[in-house]
Write a protein that holds these residues in place. Structure first.
Motif, PDB file in Angstrom:
ATOM      1  N   ALA A 161     -24.311 -26.359  25.114  1.00 13.53           N
ATOM      2  CA  ALA A 161     -25.699 -25.711  25.743  1.00 13.53           C
ATOM      3  C   ALA A 161     -25.463 -25.084  27.100  1.00 13.53           C
ATOM      4  O   ALA A 161     -26.072 -24.044  27.346  1.00 13.53           O
ATOM      5  CB  ALA A 161     -26.838 -26.766  25.721  1.00 13.53           C
ATOM      6  N   ALA A 217     -31.579 -14.965  26.088  1.00  6.76           N
ATOM      7  CA  ALA A 217     -32.168 -15.207  24.719  1.00  6.76           C
ATOM      8  C   ALA A 217     -32.352 -16.727  24.493  1.00  6.76           C
ATOM      9  O   ALA A 217     -31.821 -17.567  25.122  1.00  6.76           O
ATOM     10  CB  ALA A 217     -31.171 -14.545  23.810  1.00  6.76           C
ATOM     11  N   GLY A 224     -32.116 -20.069  23.182  1.00  5.73           N
ATOM     12  CA  GLY A 224     -30.800 -20.851  22.713  1.00  5.73           C
ATOM     13  C   GLY A 224     -29.921 -20.678  23.802  1.00  5.73           C
ATOM     14  O   GLY A 224     -28.722 -21.191  23.678  1.00  5.73           O
ATOM     15  N   GLY A 256     -29.603 -21.514  26.853  1.00  4.43           N
ATOM     16  CA  GLY A 256     -29.588 -22.773  27.601  1.00  4.43           C
ATOM     17  C   GLY A 256     -30.262 -22.778  28.972  1.00  4.43           C
ATOM     18  O   GLY A 256     -30.285 -23.586  29.864  1.00  4.43           O
ATOM     19  N   LYS A 257     -31.356 -22.058  28.878  1.00  2.00           N
ATOM     20  CA  LYS A 257     -32.372 -22.010  30.072  1.00  2.00           C
ATOM     21  C   LYS A 257     -33.079 -23.262  30.242  1.00  2.00           C
ATOM     22  O   LYS A 257     -33.035 -23.735  31.487  1.00  2.00           O
ATOM     23  CB  LYS A 257     -33.582 -20.773  29.748  1.00  2.00           C
ATOM     24  CG  LYS A 257     -32.934 -19.521  29.276  1.00  2.00           C
ATOM     25  CD  LYS A 257     -33.977 -18.348  29.426  1.00  2.00           C
ATOM     26  CE  LYS A 257     -34.844 -18.625  28.078  1.00  2.00           C
ATOM     27  NZ  LYS A 257     -34.115 -18.635  26.664  1.00  2.00           N
TER      28      LYS A 257
END
Ligand SMILES: Nc1ncnc2c1ncn2[C@@H]1O[C@H](COP(=O)(O)OP(=O)(O)O)[C@@H](O)[C@H]1O
Ligand SMILES: [Mg+2]
Lengths: 273, 414
Positions: free
Chosen positions: A24, A43, A45, A47-48
């Protein structure tokens, strides 16, 4: 050089999904100073949320260093981390996460319940925090008696009540309409102006435009990190927005110098850094 | 400190939680309620019954020892019942040689026709005794003088009369110095004793009548005979009931030349021994009840554990949120533990109330031996204490589960 609020280096986070391992986060370095207002974009997914959870000490990285206000967090026990969350961090969730059966004041007072700092006057502090987010007249309302924007204000009041050094918000406007989103982001700007260090996650460029600095993630890595005013993607977005509004303003004013409000605002906050 | 403040808040929170789920909470607490209610009711009833019985025995005097001759089982039907009656000489020997008793009197009951100047009564109870009778039966001469050893030694025709007898025979208020005829023998009244009510159902119980007490030697000489109805003695110390019985038995066995295998031809009973037996019985009942209650508390505890696990899983998001807001694992543990304990203690308190109500209701039944029954405080304290313990023991696993939840995982829980 003053101590940064956040200093992370080589942060990775891997999830095991059965046989395969999902990365991630795959080596993130980041430094955020006092009173910065940072937007994390990327975007879905990318990893934010994973990054935010680690910054918020809700989660631990698989590897890497995280120094929060000069204190290394890797070695801290679960109890010590809880105290760090309580003292240093205010977290705002996309889905508000209010206690459904408790009033606004009780919800806001929740962090004080676990605080060593404030023993007395918890109710008074909670009321003050609610007033500061403009909900002075909604103290005893329950979440289901409040609009989405009001609920998020309660959540923000709760995040601020313990006077954290870091305010984290993971898509705070993700569940709100655009008008309410504007109000909420204005509240963040206001807090920033009063000295609060803020990191928010968003995938809307116009929301990110209120921040001073935009950090972009892709596939668990930082791919760009610019002041908002010079961020190429954001400039591109502003240009296109300007063109669109110019077209909308009518053919009569073609070539005029009308600038979108966002840019001026972004320039202003960028300049004050 | 923070834990104390939090524990208090948690108690309030837990009570609110219970109130919010009243029906479920009551169903959950049922096991505890029944368990504690049962222990309270059992202990209350046992203690009440014990107190009632002991009060009756106490009216005999706990230091009293009763002895009588008896026909051994093997010889029953082959020898006459009177063959083994206690002899006066045996009692005299006992008086001189028995170290565990400090008073002894033969009791010889006979009936007689008694005449005063104005009245004549038939089958009046006449009892032959020694002076120790006053001490053993706690019956002092309220007028005149008590019987004395000289009355016995000289086989005097003297008597004590009770209040009732003064009435029935229409004697003076203080008749000492007067004479009455007992089976046509002239007796000098030397004193008056109070009429003693004997509880119904015990020998001599029922409505009091005229009673005369005379030297046992005089009583026997009127028959004549050498044996008495039975004998009473008084222990030096109520604690030594068993020792006294053993000593008296061995003296009798020696006097009666009983050897090894021979069965006793007498019986010795100490009131205190009976009291001890009753106490042991009551303790036994209480222990047995406690055992049953332990089982029901166990069942109740499993119910508590179950509902706490449900509660933890229902409130996983809330736990996640609290942790995100800075609740340490230990605090979450305490919160859920307190909730389980509060749940159990409320159940326990309801159980105590129910048990008290049951005992009180049983006491309301007319003629109930439980009318003075009181549930001892210790039973209530133990009831609440055990409920709390059940809460701690069975709440521990769910609480640990809650405290170990990962904040992120918990927050994502649906
Ligand atoms: N608990 C988890 N278990 C497995 N994979 C996860 C978990 N949380 C996140 N991921 C994966 O990690 C990546 C980053 O997720 P996230 O940080 O939530 O992205 P974003 O918030 O940017 O949409 C995604 O591929 C996601 O599937
Ligand atoms: Mg996300």
């Amino acid at each position: 050089m003053p101590t940064p609020v956040i200093e992370i280096s080589g942060i990775t986070k891997a999830y095991k999904m059965g046989e395969e391992v999902v990365g991630a986060l795959r080596g993130v370095d980041l430094r955020i100073d006092r009173n910065e207002f940072v937007a994390v974009m990327g975007a879905s997914g990318s990893g934010k949320s994973t990054l935010m959870n680690i910054l918020g000490c809700l989660d631990r990285p698989t590897s890497g260093r995280y120094i929060l206000n000069g204190q290394a967090t890797e070695k801290l026990s679960a109890g010590a981390l809880a105290q760090v969350r309580n003292k240093e961090i205010g977290f705002v969730f996309q889905t508000f996460e209010l206690l459904p059966r408790s009033t606004a004041v009780v919800n806001v007072a929740l962090p004080l319940v676990y605080s060593r700092k404030f023993w007395w006057g918890t109710a008074r502090r909670a009321r003050e925090a609610l007033k500061s987010v403009g909900l002075g007249d909604r103290m005893t309302h329950r979440p289901n008696q409040l609009s989405g924007g009001q609920r998020q204000r309660v959540a923000i009041a709760r995040a601020l009540v313990n006077e954290p050094s870091l305010l984290l918000a993971d898509e705070p406007t993700g569940n709100l309409d655009s008008k309410t989103s504007e109000e909420i982001i204005a509240l963040f700007r206001d807090l920033h102006q009063r000295g609060q260090t803020i990191v928010i996650v968003t995938h809307e460029e116009d929301i990110a435009g209120h921040a001073q600095r935009i950090v972009r993630l892709r596939d668990g890595k930082v791919v760009s990190d610019f002041p908002t005013a010079t961020d190429p993607v954001h400039r591109d977005f502003l240009d296109r927005a300007a063109q669109a509004s110019a077209r909308a303003a009518g053919q009569a004013a073609v070539g005029s110098e009308s600038r979108p409000t966002h840019e001026s605002r972004a320039a202003q906050t960028g300049g004050s850094a | 400190m923070i834990l104390i403040r939090l524990a208090l808040q948690t108690v309030v929170l837990a009570l609110a939680q219970l109130w919010g789920n009243k029906f479920r909470a009551i169903l959950t607490m049922l096991g505890i309620m029944i368990g504690v209610g049962a222990v309270i009711a059992t202990v209350g009833a046992t203690e009440g019954l014990k107190a009632y019985v002991l009060k009756e025995f106490d009216s005999f005097g706990p230091r009293k020892v009763w002895m009588d001759g008896t026909v051994p089982r093997k010889l029953r039907g082959r020898v006459s019942w009177s063959q083994f009656d206690l002899r006066l000489s045996e009692l005299e020997y006992l008086r001189k040689n028995c170290t565990t008793i400090d008073a002894i009197t033969p009791m010889y009951f006979t009936g007689a026709t008694v005449r005063s100047a104005d009245e004549s009564r038939q089958s009046i109870s006449v009892t032959g005794v020694w002076p120790d009778w006053h001490e053993i039966e706690k019956r002092v001469a309220i007028k005149g003088r008590p019987l004395i050893q000289t009355d016995i030694d000289e086989i005097r025709n003297v008597c004590l009369i009770n209040d009732k007898g003064i009435q029935e025979l229409q004697l003076d208020a203080d008749p000492s110095g007067d004479y009455i005829l007992v089976n046509d023998r002239r007796f000098l009244i030397v004193g008056v004793v109070e009429t003693k009510d004997v509880a119904q159902g015990f020998p001599g119980g029922g409505e009091a009548r005229t009673e005369l007490y005379i030297p046992v030697t005089t009583a026997l000489s009127m028959q004549p005979r050498e044996t008495v109805s039975f004998a009473l003695a008084q222990l030096k110390d109520a604690k030594d009931a068993e020792e006294a019985r053993a000593e008296i038995s061995s003296i009798f066995r020696r006097l009666r030349k009983l050897s090894g295998e021979d069965e006793n031809t007498f019986v010795v009973e100490a009131v205190q021994s009976v009291i001890d037996q009753i106490n042991r019985l009551a303790t036994g009942i209480t222990v047995a009840a406690a055992g049953l209650v332990a089982i029901s508390l166990l069942v109740g505890g499993i119910g508590i554990m179950n509902i706490m696990l449900v509660s933890v899983s229902e409130r996983t998001r809330e736990i996640g949120l609290r942790k995100a807001m800075g609740a340490r694992p230990s605090i979450i543990l305490v919160q859920f533990l307190v909730e389980a304990v509060v749940l159990c203690m409320v159940g326990g308190l309801i159980g105590i109330a129910a048990g008290l109500g049951l005992v009180a209701a049983a006491g309301q039944i007319p003629g109930s031996p439980l009318k003075d029954a009181a549930v001892p405080l210790w039973a209530a304290v133990i009831g609440v204490g055990f409920s709390a313990l059940v809460g701690v023991v069975f709440g521990m696993f769910p609480a640990i589960k809650a405290s170990r939840l990962d904040p992120i995982v918990a927050l994502r829980h649906e």
